[in-house]
Design a protein around this motif. Structure first.
Motif, PDB file in Angstrom:
ATOM      1  N   GLU A 212       0.712  -1.311   0.125  1.00  7.28           N
ATOM      2  CA  GLU A 212      -0.079   0.006  -0.040  1.00  7.28           C
ATOM      3  C   GLU A 212       0.764   1.296   0.163  1.00  7.28           C
ATOM      4  OE1 GLU A 212      -4.077  -0.523   1.879  1.00  7.28           O
ATOM      5  OE2 GLU A 212      -2.747  -1.415   3.306  1.00  7.28           O
ATOM      6  N   GLN A 213       2.288   1.076   0.140  1.00  7.27           N
ATOM      7  CA  GLN A 213       3.163   2.226  -0.147  1.00  7.27           C
ATOM      8  C   GLN A 213       3.866   2.051  -1.286  1.00  7.27           C
ATOM      9  OE1 GLN A 213       5.234   3.248   3.726  1.00  7.27           O
ATOM     10  NE2 GLN A 213       3.718   1.989   4.760  1.00  7.27           N
ATOM     11  N   ARG A 214       4.019   3.106  -1.799  1.00  9.75           N
ATOM     12  CA  ARG A 214       4.734   3.123  -3.239  1.00  9.75           C
ATOM     13  C   ARG A 214       5.673   4.365  -3.101  1.00  9.75           C
ATOM     14  NH1 ARG A 214       1.856   5.076  -6.988  1.00  9.75           N
ATOM     15  NH2 ARG A 214      -0.040   5.458  -5.634  1.00  9.75           N
ATOM     16  N   ILE A 215       7.000   4.031  -3.579  1.00  7.56           N
ATOM     17  CA  ILE A 215       7.863   5.166  -3.610  1.00  7.56           C
ATOM     18  C   ILE A 215       7.669   5.739  -5.091  1.00  7.56           C
ATOM     19  CG2 ILE A 215      10.550   5.589  -3.910  1.00  7.56           C
ATOM     20  CD1 ILE A 215      10.877   3.243  -2.198  1.00  7.56           C
ATOM     21  N   ALA A 216       7.297   7.041  -4.796  1.00  9.02           N
ATOM     22  CA  ALA A 216       7.053   7.763  -6.286  1.00  9.02           C
ATOM     23  C   ALA A 216       8.432   8.528  -6.759  1.00  9.02           C
ATOM     24  CB  ALA A 216       6.090   8.963  -5.541  1.00  9.02           C
TER      25      ALA A 216
ATOM     26  N   ASP B 138      10.033   9.824  -1.682  1.00 13.17           N
ATOM     27  CA  ASP B 138       8.631  10.509  -1.635  1.00 13.17           C
ATOM     28  C   ASP B 138       7.771   9.198  -1.568  1.00 13.17           C
ATOM     29  OD1 ASP B 138       9.883  12.844  -1.605  1.00 13.17           O
ATOM     30  OD2 ASP B 138       9.024  13.516  -3.787  1.00 13.17           O
ATOM     31  N   LEU B 140       3.798   7.457  -1.422  1.00 12.39           N
ATOM     32  CA  LEU B 140       2.622   7.675  -1.729  1.00 12.39           C
ATOM     33  C   LEU B 140       1.774   6.288  -0.822  1.00 12.39           C
ATOM     34  CD1 LEU B 140       2.388   8.585  -5.482  1.00 12.39           C
ATOM     35  CD2 LEU B 140       2.158  10.227  -3.312  1.00 12.39           C
ATOM     36  N   ASP B 142      -1.763   4.249  -0.647  1.00 10.26           N
ATOM     37  CA  ASP B 142      -2.900   3.650  -1.228  1.00 10.26           C
ATOM     38  C   ASP B 142      -3.801   3.180  -0.111  1.00 10.26           C
ATOM     39  OD1 ASP B 142      -1.761   3.926  -3.894  1.00 10.26           O
ATOM     40  OD2 ASP B 142      -0.919   2.086  -3.871  1.00 10.26           O
TER      41      ASP B 142
END
Lengths: 251, 321
Positions: A212-216, B138, B140, B142
């Motif tokens: 559920e966490q993404r490195i943008a 950075d 994000l 979900d």
């Protein structure tokens, strides 16, 4: 005493770290890896507990095929057998994904104790162990500097901040996250390396949970400070500095 | 709404909690603060001086001493009842002990050890160090709220907390805690070193590294500390050598501090040290080596022999006071 110890394979401390072309992860195709440092102390603590109380130490690692290297290292240092939770996606997975993968691999083993390092040198989540404990319904304690087992309980020394410590007693089975420096590490002997070749590394599939966490974006942090260089004689520097401190009201 | 989980000890609000309150206020979102414990109305009242919507007070005898099980049970109930979008907490050792459990209990993600947060394109972006702060990411998130976020000590300034014209309401929240379900049995905290000092609460710190050369020179740093009413601290090699006690060590294996003034004497600036002090409001570095990485962080850089400059600074301070 059946002990599972989670070891993570991370980039070597000496490795030059470069961001990949997509700016989302590091280039690690031909990198050098090693066992995450706090996990080495967790492994050592597991081996010492086994030497005192008997039983078995199972090393567990989650990640792509290359992580069998750190499992082989753990076996060479004295772990009895190993479990490899295989899934390429685990490298960049968030803490819950990794914790789920490890927890479900360990669950059928029915262990008395799970040890992990307090955090990893790469992602630095500092939460995989605690999340595993919650998932497995076990109590936990973190940042541990001493472990003693007696009468089906474990008494541990938790490091608090500011030089404070605290003893905490927990029932078994329990999960502990281990602080670096809790013990003196041993290194693999030639005999251990030979013995490790005959020890089992069992492969299991990871539980398929989505991150559920993404490195943008991954990047080298920018320098945010404007540095003023003070030059001149010692007296001139002192005068300028003290004036600046007074103007900024820090003294 | 942002819910801030307060930390307190010995009747006082932890300094890092004020940093988190400041961070929450700076988002412009409504902010509530939750205090968990027993007989801690004073802590709640102190937090109620901040310009927030309200302070929630969860008191139970079973929460008198911190335990991961007790805090998780109590705060999970509050987070669910309050429908927070973000739950913010300082990334202290205590938070590291229970917040991952709390997040897992509610099956919502925890973005740990963040140094910044901002809204962009209608989504939160969290900045966190990775690879031992050699890189920043950075991040994000979900999925539905709430999202848990812990903030690195020193990432925000406690002195930027906005105070209200009058105290905001303190609302007691009843939760039922089954003390038999708390599996950790903690004993009283203790210090190993004599005269142990809590450097995290110091306004000014003078810190020494290998450049101090020998134990006979520590007194010079002490004189500077005295002239500044500062605490004396050190990098790891100094404490390993026994020139200062271990409880004065700053860095990843020591204390993490964010004073108003951090004066680094003969400290090179290895990452293990830097993580413990980079949140300081003003950093002054004195080092003979102009290439020392500590200068990257310094507000004031003095590339000179500390044995020349420090006596001059002491003289200057004493002449004006």
């Amino acid at each position: 005493m059946k002990i599972a110890v989670c070891v993570k394979q991370v980039l070597s401390r000496e490795a030059t770290i470069r961001v990949n072309d997509q700016g989302t992860w590091v280039r690690d195709a031909d990198a050098q890896f090693e066992i995450n440092e706090p996990d080495q102390y967790a492994l050592e603590e597991a081996l010492r507990l086994k030497e005192q109380h008997g039983g078995e130490v199972i090393a567990v690692s989650a990640g792509p095929a290359r992580v069998t290297q750190v499992l082989r290292e753990a076996l060479a240092r004295g772990a009895d057998r190993a479990i490899h939770v295989g899934d390429d996606a685990l490298v960049e997975g968030d803490a819950f994904v990794v914790a789920a993968a490890l927890a479900e691999a360990i669950r059928p083993e029915g262990v008395d104790l799970i040890l992990t390092g307090l955090q990893s040198d790469d992602q630095g989540f500092g939460q995989v162990g605690v999340v595993m404990a919650e998932r497995l319904g076990m109590p936990h304690a973190t940042i541990i500097m001493d472990v003693s087992l007696a009468d089906g309980q474990v008494r541990v020394k938790r490091e608090l901040e500011g030089g404070w410590f605290q003893w905490v007693t927990l029932p078994l089975p329990t999960l502990l996250t281990i602080q670096s420096g809790i013990n003196q590490l041993r290194y693999a002997t030639l005999k251990g390396i030979m013995a490790a070749k005959k020890k089992e590394i069992r492969a299991v599939r990871a539980e398929g949970r989505a991150s559920e966490q993404r490195i943008a974006r991954l990047y080298v942090p920018e320098k945010s400070k404007q540095t003023r260089v003070l030059e001149g004689s010692a007296a001139e520097i002192a005068k300028e500095l003290v004036q600046a401190l007074r103007e900024a009201r820090v003294i | 709404m942002i819910l801030v989980i307060a930390e307190h000890g010995r009747g006082e609000v932890n300094r890092a909690t004020w940093e988190v309150v400041a961070a929450a206020q700076q988002t412009g979102e409504p902010v509530k603060v939750v205090v968990v414990g027993h007989d801690c109305r004073g802590v709640a009242s102190e937090l109620a001086t901040a310009s927030v919507d309200e302070v929630l007070l969860v008191e139970d005898a079973a929460l008198a001493t911190y335990t991961a099980d007790g805090y998780t049970a109590a705060i999970a109930a509050v987070v669910q009842a309050e429908a927070a979008t973000l739950v913010l907490v300082a990334h202290t050792y205590q938070a590291r002990d229970f917040v991952p459990k709390l997040a897992a209990r509610l099956d919502r993600p925890l973005v740990a050890d963040c140094v910044g947060l901002r809204r962009q394109d209608n989504a939160w972006r969290f900045v966190r160090p990775m690879f031992q702060a050699k890189l920043a990411a950075d991040v994000l998130v979900d999925g539905p709220a709430p999202h848990f976020v812990s903030l690195q000590l020193g990432s925000f300034r406690a002195d930027q907390v906005q105070r209200g014209a009058s105290a905001v309401p303190v609302r007691p929240v009843a939760v039922s805690i089954d003390s038999a379900a708390i599996r950790q049995r903690p004993e009283e905290p203790f210090k190993e070193a004599k005269q142990a000092v809590d450097l995290t609460q110091a306004d000014c710190i003078v810190s020494i590294g290998r450049g101090i050369k020998g134990p006979e020179h520590v007194v010079l740093a002490q004189q500077l500390a005295d002239a500044l009413s500062a605490e004396l601290a050190a990098s790891r090699p100094i404490c390993d050598a026994g020139w200062l006690p271990m409880d004065r060590q700053i860095g990843s294996s020591g204390q993490t501090v964010a004073p108003k003034l951090y004066l680094a004497l003969g400290i090179s600036g290895a990452i293990q040290h830097v993580v413990g002090m980079k949140g300081s409001r003003m950093i002054v570095a004195i080092n003979k080596d102009p290439e020392a990485p500590i200068f990257e962080l310094a507000d004031y850089a003095i590339a000179a022999d500390l044995f020349d400059v420090v006596p001059a600074i002491i003289a200057e301070l004493n002449s004006q006071s």
